[in-house]
Design a protein around this motif. Structure first.
Motif: not given
Ligand code: SAM
Length: 930
Positions: A1, A77, A93, A118
């Motif tokens: 993402m 992230d 992670d 999120d």
């Protein structure tokens, strides 16, 4: 993402996407946090925040903006996050022990006030190994939250509405005092995501490990059921990389036999849940591969369903239907007697035939009606969207949206209630479609927002014209089967296609509206009373409207005259009925008597307001009124005189300078007069004629438009018409014209052609209207205007004679002594005259003395004259020249041994002096010899 993805999906580039771009957020998702925080205010009080799954950093940006300045913000992230001020980021992670340790070392003994999550599982490069689902990620983040959160802290997480949802909620409730699920407006309705805000962390000393163990929490999930099949006609869901694979879908690559697809009762659902269709089974080989319907294209489509587009899915569905017909799974529908085509009429008697015909006509009519209504709906929908975005101005609506019945489709007269008006004026995105529809009284569906698209389109699709859609899908007889399953399928497809079309329409409308906004500048909304500073276009319209209103009230005859026009229903023309109706309408405010009277009021300039408005138009700018030249010339002369006097005083003190002046010419040349009076008169005439023309035009137009005009009064003339430049600029120009206007060959040519009657004033005025005359300068950069001024000027014709005149004038100017010299000479003359008068008086006094003889008188007067002469011939004090060499070199004080006046000179000067003397001496000698 974390990777940058191309925003090509339908509806991706929505309002929040653009807002995020505008406000510098890295992701549109930033607005989700903004909206969540607006509701729960967890950021303002927080000092330490951890954002799990934070890339690209939209939430971090919001957090650093909202939280106190010296807060600690940590983002984690899998993807790297571009550095952000006051934010620490890690590439980790969140499911690993390493991440936990990193966070621990960063926070040390501190605890977080807020933990955000999120996360969506990455399906990037290592998608095969990606075993974590969204729900598991949530649980993982909860685990970290329980470790790092302060007592009373908040945990905000994204969850998906799946069967895990309730289990997760239950766990949250065990650990937090307040748990609320909410969906911020910026979260797309089509997305199954929901945000859970857990507040007041209880911080129990011991947490049952089962609460955070996915095996226990999601015990039912392991059934491997696919809870949410992919909707192949839904673009948002098609973007699986963004939202992650559906919960429970552990089998990430699924292949089925094509025959299964043929026989499946829910083909669309099936298509959404598989990756590939093979032709392995006997049936597939026998019935499918051998069929002509199974083209190479179909086989290619079956290879990878995840890359297919809408068209491919449609062809797969069509293929399925055809195969089903071929193999007898479906029956060919009995052709329905078409209403408009030849039908077996033998059995029908006359009455039946007539009835049949009437029914056919009625059916055709209703079809037409449906088409009309759909077109109308589409237009209304487009407008509402534009309106919501504040990108539309009322005049646009009035002019563009004429419906088939000649009535303005989006006529403001349709908004009968003040509430509706408020809603429209507000242009709010939160507008309730139902309420708005009611206000609009349109009786049709209006899609007002993304949220409502689906529901409304469904309703709408019922009234859609099937033929159009069918032609886009399958026109084949097979597709028109009234077989129950197929009909349902078709209906479903219709719905989806409609949704797709609406979304596309919405996006197009937005893009067009945006382009329009860029062209026009943003519309500032409706004005109260319809007055005020609208843009020029709307002002014009308002004016038109006003005039029409005037007609209505003042001239009843004109009503009936114009009635014919109204009935024509000409688009863009305000018809009388509309105006009358509008009097009840809060939006369409007409001019009342007071306003009309105000329009007729005379302004200071003697014009009515209406006439003043007329003269304010651009075409009258730059027109010069009557030439009321000020006494600038005189003033200037006075000024010059004053200057001269000052100079004189100064120069009187400098006697030596006067002596030098003696060597100059005695005569003072007269000033070369600028022949400008004639030109000024000419200009004045031109301006008068221009003004007269303008006034006539205005009067003429005023007659036409029923605007009351009064003749232009003298006082009005200049001030009102000369509105192009400031007074200062104006007077500067006039001065320039007075002084220099005929110094150019062009001006001289013009003047000559006028004097010689080769051209008339009218010709000159006509020539004045070049392409440069009305060039719009507003908004152009200064450098450009400068450039234009220098190079983009009209090339005026010149004649040889004119050039000659100018040359002669220049020669005369060159021959003229400079002003200072002329003045010095004049002063000298004056002083000599004064001396003479004094002498005269003295001589008269001697002459009048009676005691002395005539001889004595003569001696006295001659002595007087000799004295005066001797005084004027007073020898100059000698100035000693001292050569700046030897001991005097570089000496700044008085040189040694030098008395009286001296001047330091260069040695060369002395040499030159000597040589000149020598030459003069030689010349004297040679003259004597002769
Ligand atoms: C929707 S994005 C987050 C957007 C972010 N809130 C923002 O405003 O910019 C989801 C992120 O979760 C991250 N993610 C998924 N699984 C993860 C994991 N196991 N550990 C860390 N990050 C993960 C992805 O890399 C992705 O960047």
């Amino acid at each position: 993402m974390g990777k940058i993805q191309k925003k090509t999906g339908k509806g991706r580039l929505d309002k929040y996407y653009h807002m995020a771009k505008e406000q510098g957020y890295r992701a549109r998702s930033a607005f989700k946090l903004v909206q969540l925080n607006k509701k729960y205010n967890f950021l303002e009080r927080a000092k330490v925040l951890i954002d799990l799954c934070a890339a690209p950093g939209g939430w971090l940006q919001v957090a650093s903006k909202m939280m106190p300045v010296s807060s600690l913000i940590v983002g984690v992230d899998l993807a790297p996050i571009k550095p952000l001020p006051n934010v620490i980021t890690y590439v980790e992670d969140i499911t690993t022990e390493k991440c936990r340790a990193t966070l621990r070392s960063t926070l040390k003994t501190w605890k977080a006030d807020v933990v955000l999550h999120d996360g969506a599982p990455n399906v990037g490069t290592a998608w095969v190994q990606d075993a974590f689902t969204q729900s598991e990620l949530v649980l993982q983040s909860l685990k970290l939250a329980t470790e790092f959160l302060n007592k009373g802290g908040s945990f905000v997480t994204k969850v998906f509405r799946s069967k895990d949802y309730n289990n997760l909620m239950w766990v949250f409730q065990q650990l937090f005092k307040k748990v609320e699920a909410t969906k911020p407006p910026s979260s797309r309705n089509v997305s199954a995501e929901i945000f859970v805000v857990c507040r007041d962390f209880l911080a129990p000393k011991k947490i049952d490990p089962k609460f955070l163990d996915p095996k226990h929490v999601f015990s039912e999930v392991d059934t491997g059921m696919i809870s949410q099949p992919m909707d192949v006609f839904h673009p948002e869901k098609h973007k699986r990389q963004r939202e992650g694979y559906e919960d429970g879908n552990y089998t990430l690559h699924k292949t089925i036999d094509a025959w299964e697809f043929i026989t499946h009762q829910e083909p669309i659902v099936l298509l959404g849940s598989i990756n590939k269709m093979s032709f392995q089974s006997e049936e597939s080989k026998e019935k499918l591969l051998k069929s002509v319907e199974t083209t190479e294209e179909i086989k290619a489509c079956c290879e990878d369903l995840k890359v297919l587009g809408k068209k491919d899915f449609k062809s797969l569905l069509k293929w399925r239907l055809n195969i089903r017909l071929q193999v007898g799974l479906d029956k060919k529908p009995e052709p329905k007697p078409a209403a408009t085509e030849t039908v077996e009429v033998t059995a029908l008697d006359d009455i039946e035939a007539v009835e049949e015909h009437a029914a056919a006509v009625a059916a055709e009519e209703s079809r037409q009606e449906r088409i009309r209504r759909r077109q109308k709906n589409e237009r209304v929908q487009k407008n509402v969207q534009r309106m919501q975005l504040g990108m539309i101005i009322p005049t646009d609506i009035g002019l563009e949206q004429d419906g088939p019945d000649g009535q303005s489709l989006f006529s403001l007269t349709n908004i009968q209630k003040a509430g509706g008006l408020k809603v429209v004026r507000k242009g709010d995105t939160d507008i309730d479609p139902e309420e708005f529809n009611a206000e609009m009284d349109m009786g049709e569906d209006i899609v007002t927002g993304e949220q409502d698209t689906k529901a409304i389109s469904k309703r709408k699709s019922k009234s859609m014209v099937r033929e159009d859609i069918d032609s886009l899908f399958v026109t084949d007889n097979a597709m028109e089967s009234d077989h129950d399953g197929d009909a349902e399928l078709m209906e479903e497809l219709d719905d989806m296609y409609e949704q797709y079309k609406e979304r596309q329409l919405e996006r197009d409308a937005k893009m067009r509206a945006k382009a329009k906004r860029e062209d026009k500048g943003e519309w500032k909304g409706f004005k109260k009373n319809g007055s005020g500073e609208e843009d020029s276009e709307s002002e014009d319209d308002a004016l038109e409207d006003d005039v029409q209103q005037n007609d209505d009230t003042s001239d009843s005859d004109s009503d009936s005259d114009s009635g014919a026009d109204d009935e024509d229903g000409l688009p863009g023309v305000y018809n009388k009925k509309t105006i009358k109706k509008s009097s009840k309408n809060p939006l369409l405010v007409g001019l009342d008597d007071a306003e009309q009277a105000e329009l007729r009021q005379k302004t200071e300039s003697g014009l009515t307001k209406g006439a003043k408005m007329f003269f304010d138009q651009d075409m009258f700018k730059g027109l010069v009124g009557e030439d009321e030249e000020d006494d600038e010339d005189e003033d200037e002369e006075d000024e010059e005189n004053a200057d001269d006097e000052e100079e004189e005083e100064e120069e009187e003190e400098e006697e030596e300078e006067e002596d030098e002046d003696e060597e100059e010419d005695e005569e003072v040349a007269d000033d070369v007069e600028m022949d400008s009076d004639e030109e000024i008169r000419q200009l004045s005439k031109n301006r008068k004629s221009l003004k007269r023309k303008a006034t006539e035009a205005a009067e003429g137009d005023a007659d036409d438009d029923d605007i009351e005009m009064v003749p232009v009064s003298k006082e009005f003339a200049d001030d009102e018409l000369w509105d192009g430049e400031s007074d200062e600029e104006d007077s500067r120009k006039r001065k320039q014209i007075n002084e220099y206007s005929l110094i150019t060959a062009e001006a001289m040519t013009l003047a000559q052609s006028l004097v010689n009657k080769k051209a008339t004033k009218a010709d000159l005025i006509d020539q004045g209207f070049t392409k440069q005359a009305f060039a719009e300068k507003d908004g152009l950069p200064a450098w450009f205007l400068e450039d234009e001024k220098m190079h983009n000027v009209p090339n005026l014709p010149i004649t040889k004679e004119a050039v000659q005149v100018i040359k002669d004038r220049m020669k005369a100017l060159d021959a003229r002594p400079i002003k200072k010299i002329a003045e010095a000479k004049a002063r000298k003359k004056y002083k000599a005259a004064q001396k003479l008068i004094k002498l005269q008086k003295k001589a008269d006094a001697i002459n009048d003395t009676e005691d002395i003889s005539e001889k004595q008188k003569a001696i006295g007067i001659s002595k007087l004259l000799a004295k005066a002469g001797a005084k004027s011939k007073k020898p100059k004090k000698e100035i000693q020249l001292v050569v700046a060499k030897g001991s005097n070199k570089g000496n700044k004080g008085r040189p040694k041994g030098v008395k009286g006046r001296y001047k330091m000179v260069d040695s060369r000067m002395k040499k030159e002096l000597r040589s000149t003397k020598r030459i003069a001496k030689k010349a004297k000698g040679s003259n004597r010899k002769k």
